[in-house]
Design a protein around this motif. Sequence first.
Motif, PDB file in Angstrom:
ATOM      1  N   PRO A  32       6.510 -42.058 -32.803  1.00 13.68           N
ATOM      2  CA  PRO A  32       6.145 -41.835 -31.385  1.00 13.68           C
ATOM      3  C   PRO A  32       6.923 -40.673 -30.772  1.00 13.68           C
ATOM      4  N   VAL A  33       6.279 -39.950 -29.899  1.00 13.55           N
ATOM      5  CA  VAL A  33       6.906 -38.790 -29.245  1.00 13.55           C
ATOM      6  C   VAL A  33       8.152 -39.217 -28.483  1.00 13.55           C
ATOM      7  N   ALA A  34       8.077 -40.370 -27.811  1.00 15.77           N
ATOM      8  CA  ALA A  34       9.216 -40.857 -27.022  1.00 15.77           C
ATOM      9  C   ALA A  34      10.453 -41.069 -27.894  1.00 15.77           C
ATOM     10  N   SER A  35      10.246 -41.524 -29.133  1.00 17.96           N
ATOM     11  CA  SER A  35      11.372 -41.738 -30.046  1.00 17.96           C
ATOM     12  C   SER A  35      12.055 -40.420 -30.377  1.00 17.96           C
ATOM     13  N   PHE A  36      11.257 -39.396 -30.644  1.00 18.59           N
ATOM     14  CA  PHE A  36      11.812 -38.068 -30.912  1.00 18.59           C
ATOM     15  C   PHE A  36      12.600 -37.553 -29.702  1.00 18.59           C
TER      16      PHE A  36
END
Length: 248
Positions: free
Chosen positions: A100-104
């Motif tokens: 997920p983008v949020a994790s990055f």
Amino acid sequence: MKNKFEKILSVATAILLWQLLAIIISEKVLLVSPLDVLLRLSELIFQNSFWNSIIFSFKRITTGFLTAIITGTILAILSYRYRLLEIFIWPYIAIIKSTPVASFIILCLIWLTSSSLPIFISFIIVIPVVYSNMLAGFKSTDKKMLEMAEIFNLSFKKKLLYIYIPIIKPHFMSACTISIGLAWKSGIAAEIIGIPSGSIGEMLYNAKLYLATADLFSWTVTVIVVSILFEKVVLFLLNKLFYRLENL
């Protein structure tokens, strides 16, 4: 003309539906009308901070996007040439695609400053799209055409112009079209979480914090418009570039 009319009609229908929903809900904190957004935008465009925020975000997101385009293309060429490199890169591409983008964004906040975060996030999200599309394009090259080129001892320039470019062009154009939207969405998301000062993300975060729904919609519309304009310019320049290459 028919296609343009259909698009205009589609946009007009969407705006009309938006207006009807705003009237039905009748609560500006939840949903403002298109007219409210237009009025707010007419105020924002005369503020220096509005244009400074656009420039701030534009420079960082486009830097990440262009770097990913160049890097992804080079990696695709090398992977097509060297099978071992493709095998080595595969797990990294698979991880980036599924994470997920949020994790990055949260992870990268540990390593990077908030102002450089949008550059890296745009880069990391775009590169798998470019790499995968370009590699698929190279792999779809007709082997018989390459064999014929070898038989007639064609130069690298002629192979590039008459064999590779016609096959790669649709893959590259598709990769750019998809990547621009992803770059802007991921870059703005990074700004909203990292909140770099003077960015569009900071403006969106403040709008949410103070329940300024008109501002929230105004900045969202701004991002959409800038993203679409950027896409049009990029595709126009690429078409011009391919046209010149094809006519060398």
